[in-house]
Design a protein around this motif. Structure first.
Motif, PDB file in Angstrom:
ATOM      1  N   SER A 255      16.285  -9.073 -28.367  1.00 35.33           N
ATOM      2  CA  SER A 255      17.023  -9.777 -27.335  1.00 35.33           C
ATOM      3  C   SER A 255      17.668 -11.027 -27.920  1.00 35.33           C
ATOM      4  O   SER A 255      17.030 -11.776 -28.659  1.00 35.33           O
ATOM      5  CB  SER A 255      16.073 -10.147 -26.191  1.00 35.33           C
ATOM      6  OG  SER A 255      16.754 -10.882 -25.215  1.00 35.33           O
TER       7      SER A 255
ATOM      8  N   MET B 182      22.249 -11.072 -24.051  1.00 29.90           N
ATOM      9  CA  MET B 182      22.236 -11.780 -22.770  1.00 29.90           C
ATOM     10  C   MET B 182      23.440 -12.723 -22.681  1.00 29.90           C
ATOM     11  O   MET B 182      23.639 -13.574 -23.545  1.00 29.90           O
ATOM     12  CB  MET B 182      20.932 -12.565 -22.623  1.00 29.90           C
ATOM     13  CG  MET B 182      19.684 -11.690 -22.658  1.00 29.90           C
ATOM     14  SD  MET B 182      18.152 -12.677 -22.744  1.00 29.90           S
ATOM     15  CE  MET B 182      18.278 -13.570 -21.179  1.00 29.90           C
TER      16      MET B 182
ATOM     17  N   GLU C 253      20.603  -5.471 -25.333  1.00 32.33           N
ATOM     18  CA  GLU C 253      19.699  -6.622 -25.392  1.00 32.33           C
ATOM     19  C   GLU C 253      20.416  -7.961 -25.506  1.00 32.33           C
ATOM     20  O   GLU C 253      19.788  -8.994 -25.688  1.00 32.33           O
ATOM     21  CB  GLU C 253      18.734  -6.457 -26.580  1.00 32.33           C
ATOM     22  CG  GLU C 253      17.913  -5.177 -26.544  1.00 32.33           C
ATOM     23  CD  GLU C 253      17.076  -5.058 -25.290  1.00 32.33           C
ATOM     24  OE1 GLU C 253      16.544  -6.099 -24.849  1.00 32.33           O
ATOM     25  OE2 GLU C 253      16.955  -3.950 -24.742  1.00 32.33           O
TER      26      GLU C 253
END
Length: 369
Positions: free
Chosen positions: A29, A97, A95
């Motif tokens: 992430s 953001m 992943e």
């Protein structure tokens, strides 16, 4: 284009080939760099069909030309909103953001917002410029990036993909010159991209007149537009800037306007050209074909340690694959600073950040008045 430019054969910025890669390995992430401005960011994506034109699919099927336009805009502050995916249809970026809220309302404190169009490089998706878009929006702009079938990777909501046309990829050795042939080679995709942007502008006008969702109605300033192009997208952006009176600011990273526009000094607005130091020795003659025939000032920015793709998010998201000399965070922050300063100066008549670029020792800015 993973390695820095080493020879004239790799001088692809005027060619327009921002490479796109297929990543199969999952990534951890990762949060995109936070915008620096006071406004929250909203985003919404449209698929718009141009019924006057067609595109030939891989199976030989001919369909009406469908464009994907993603709009980022100043939104209402809503900590309970849903953050938008980086790419809702590409598994390579699941992943990642973003900082933008999905389908948020337009910020009520802003009467109208200047539009900045982003014209991606060949083989590059619109969301590769999300970091730039979010930054500009956080300072009050509305940013629109466009996926153009056959020019970049175009992935539709149903998962169907139209890949970049191989016919728009320059043959080996072409970039060694003469450059008249390079200009001729890119006439077709430039015309195609111009028509795409013109159609998107018509759809933005419709939204501003009467948005069915009442998000953009009377919120878009269509009288003073900016445009940023990358690689082939920079050439397309130059054509669009020349033929669209509402465009008051045009910037490009390693992409220049078509030959006729350069040599006849047809651009009647100040322009900003960005070029990596590795490319500059092979590119400067072409840049000076624009500079020497200018009607208005040219801001020529040389970017030490940059690579052709340093203005995109890929080096930040995949640092092990895009191993460039400059740190990805530094490159993106520098790019944001340059573009924000230029667009503020041209569209808002605020030269504070633009003047500060002259003192920035990490870049080489030459103004040709």
């Amino acid at each position: 284009m993973i390695q820095p430019f080493k020879s004239l054969a790799l001088f692809l910025f005027l060619v327009s080939s921002s490479a796109s890669f297929a990543f199969t390995k999952a990534i951890d992430s990762i949060q995109l760099i936070k915008p620096s401005g006071p406004y929250s960011v909203g985003t919404v994506t449209y698929e718009w069909t141009d019924t006057t034109r067609t595109v030939k699919l891989n199976e030989g099927i001919i369909e009406k030309r469908r464009l994907i336009a993603q709009i980022w805009y100043p939104s209402q502050n809503n900590t309970n909103g849903t953050l938008a995916p980086y790419s809702a249809v590409s598994k390579d970026y699941l992943e990642v953001m973003t900082n933008a809220f999905q389908r948020a309302g337009f910020n009520n404190s802003i009467s109208t917002s200047h539009i900045i169009l982003i014209s991606p490089g060949r083989g590059t998706e619109r969301y590769m410029y999300t970091t730039i878009a979010e930054e500009l929006v956080s300072h009050g702009y509305t940013v629109v990036a466009v996926d153009m079938p056959k020019i970049g990777y175009t992935i539709y909501g149903d998962g169907y993909i139209i890949k970049p046309s191989i016919t728009f990829k320059p043959p080996r050795g072409m970039m060694a010159g003469p450059y008249e042939k390079v200009d001729a080679f890119f006439e077709k995709p430039t015309k195609m991209g111009f028509e795409d942007l013109r159609f998107v502008l018509s759809k933005l006008k419709e939204l501003n007149t009467d948005d069915p969702d009442n998000r953009f109605t009377n919120k878009l300033n269509l009288k003073a537009i900016g445009i940023f192009g990358h690689s082939l997208g920079g050439r397309i952006a130059g054509e669009f800037a020349n033929r669209t009176p509402a465009v008051k600011a045009y910037a490009a990273m390693e992409g220049i306007p078509p030959r006729k526009i350069r040599y006849k000094g047809m651009l009647d607005i100040p322009v900003m050209m960005l070029c990596s130091s590795g490319t500059w020795p092979y590119a400067k003659d072409n840049y000076f074909s624009l500079i020497d025939h200018r009607k208005k000032p040219v801001y020529m920015v040389e970017l030490p340690r940059f690579n052709h793709n340093s203005v995109t998010d890929n080096p930040y998201i995949f640092p092990d694959i895009f191993k460039f000399e400059i740190d990805a965070v530094e490159a993106l922050k520098t790019t944001r600073e340059i573009l924000l300063g230029y667009f503020n100066g041209m569209l808002k008549e605020d030269n504070t950040k633009l003047d500060a670029l002259q003192e920035n020792e990490s870049i080489k800015l030459q103004v040709y008045p």
